[in-house]
Every structure is written in structure tokens, then in C-alpha cells.
Design a protein around this motif. Sequence first.
Motif, PDB file in Angstrom:
ATOM      1  N   GLN A  25     181.730  54.789  33.607  1.00 20.01           N
ATOM      2  CA  GLN A  25     182.991  54.051  33.727  1.00 20.01           C
ATOM      3  C   GLN A  25     182.767  52.548  33.919  1.00 20.01           C
ATOM      4  O   GLN A  25     183.473  51.729  33.338  1.00 20.01           O
ATOM      5  N   LYS A  26     181.801  52.207  34.716  1.00 20.53           N
ATOM      6  CA  LYS A  26     181.535  50.790  34.955  1.00 20.53           C
ATOM      7  C   LYS A  26     180.972  50.122  33.704  1.00 20.53           C
ATOM      8  O   LYS A  26     181.326  48.977  33.393  1.00 20.53           O
ATOM      9  N   ALA A  29     183.921  49.604  31.414  1.00 21.84           N
ATOM     10  CA  ALA A  29     184.745  48.469  31.854  1.00 21.84           C
ATOM     11  C   ALA A  29     184.083  47.142  31.499  1.00 21.84           C
ATOM     12  O   ALA A  29     184.749  46.227  30.993  1.00 21.84           O
ATOM     13  N   PHE A  69     191.706  49.117  29.985  1.00 23.05           N
ATOM     14  CA  PHE A  69     191.557  49.244  31.439  1.00 23.05           C
ATOM     15  C   PHE A  69     192.487  50.320  31.998  1.00 23.05           C
ATOM     16  O   PHE A  69     192.124  51.038  32.937  1.00 23.05           O
ATOM     17  N   ILE A  72     190.764  53.595  31.352  1.00 19.05           N
ATOM     18  CA  ILE A  72     189.671  53.801  32.318  1.00 19.05           C
ATOM     19  C   ILE A  72     190.244  54.186  33.677  1.00 19.05           C
ATOM     20  O   ILE A  72     189.742  55.107  34.333  1.00 19.05           O
ATOM     21  N   SER A  76     189.793  57.732  35.997  1.00 17.11           N
ATOM     22  CA  SER A  76     188.923  57.526  37.143  1.00 17.11           C
ATOM     23  C   SER A  76     189.501  58.141  38.412  1.00 17.11           C
ATOM     24  O   SER A  76     190.711  58.260  38.566  1.00 17.11           O
ATOM     25  N   PRO A  81     189.237  50.515  39.253  1.00 15.18           N
ATOM     26  CA  PRO A  81     189.832  50.248  37.942  1.00 15.18           C
ATOM     27  C   PRO A  81     191.290  49.777  38.017  1.00 15.18           C
ATOM     28  O   PRO A  81     191.761  49.057  37.134  1.00 15.18           O
ATOM     29  N   LEU A  84     191.367  46.091  38.044  1.00 15.19           N
ATOM     30  CA  LEU A  84     191.199  45.533  36.703  1.00 15.19           C
ATOM     31  C   LEU A  84     192.521  45.538  35.948  1.00 15.19           C
ATOM     32  O   LEU A  84     192.861  44.563  35.270  1.00 15.19           O
ATOM     33  N   GLN A 120     187.685  40.114  37.658  1.00 15.87           N
ATOM     34  CA  GLN A 120     187.390  41.395  37.020  1.00 15.87           C
ATOM     35  C   GLN A 120     185.901  41.696  37.015  1.00 15.87           C
ATOM     36  O   GLN A 120     185.483  42.777  37.430  1.00 15.87           O
ATOM     37  N   ILE A 124     183.846  44.758  39.040  1.00 17.45           N
ATOM     38  CA  ILE A 124     182.961  45.745  38.409  1.00 17.45           C
ATOM     39  C   ILE A 124     181.563  45.651  39.012  1.00 17.45           C
ATOM     40  O   ILE A 124     180.926  46.672  39.305  1.00 17.45           O
TER      41      ILE A 124
END
Length: 136
Positions: A25-26, A29, A69, A72, A76, A81, A84, A120, A124
Motif C-alpha cells: 500500500q505504501k 501511494a 488515493f 488505496i 486499507s 491513507p 492523503l 503527503q 507515507i
Amino acid sequence: MLWGMIFWLLFLSAAGYVLVRGDHQKRAAIGVMIAGILATTLVYVTGSHKWLPLNISVLVIDVIALLAFIWIAVRSREVWPLLLVGWQLAAVTIHIASSFAQNLLPRAYGISQGIWAYLQFGTIFAATMLARRKQK
């Protein structure tokens, strides 16, 4: 120019760390951020942003990033997120608001757009560091 170099130094450092140490996921992103920043840079380098007061090209890039975003965040179980999504929504809102403020200085518009990117990639980066600490 100095701020541009500082941005790229911080962003590339954070992106490199997240790409090496982050989970799926990171990395997704930061990938959205990389694609968005490269696309926005391309728009400005080619000069295609100058034909309207509202930067349609950059707005489209930012809306696509917002949708990514959101995707995501929906998938999640973590909170980061959502930050973001909120900051990207602020960037999109500034684009739209700038069309109503015709006397807005270009420098103020640029700063109001760029500040969200720092928040952002910082989020992350911090989420990646915290996840690594939890694993130890």
C-alpha cells in the motif's frame, strides 16, 4: 530554484525509502505521487498549463491522484491513507477556487498547490517508518 531542489531532494529520499522498505500500500501511494509529480512536471515543462487561468491539465492529474488515493484508502485498514485523500482533496479544491479568484498571484497559487505534496510524502514516509518499528 532552491525550493525546487529541496523539494526534489526530500521527495526522492522519501520515495526511495518507501520503495525499499514500504509494504504494498505504501509503495502504491508513493507510486501515485511519483506519477502525479512527473506528469505535473511534464505539463509545466511543455508550457501547456498557460492557456487558461485554471490549470485544467494539472487539475485532471490531481483528480486522478485523488481517485487513486481514495482507492488505496478504501482497501486499507490503516488511517494514514485518509490523510492523503484529505490533502489531495484540498489540492483539487484550490484548483477550483482559483478559477473564482482571478487576481490570485501565481506564486500564492503555486505555494498553495505544492504544500500538500510535502504533507503527503511525509505521511507515507512516517507510516513506513512506524510500520517498520512495529515489526521489530
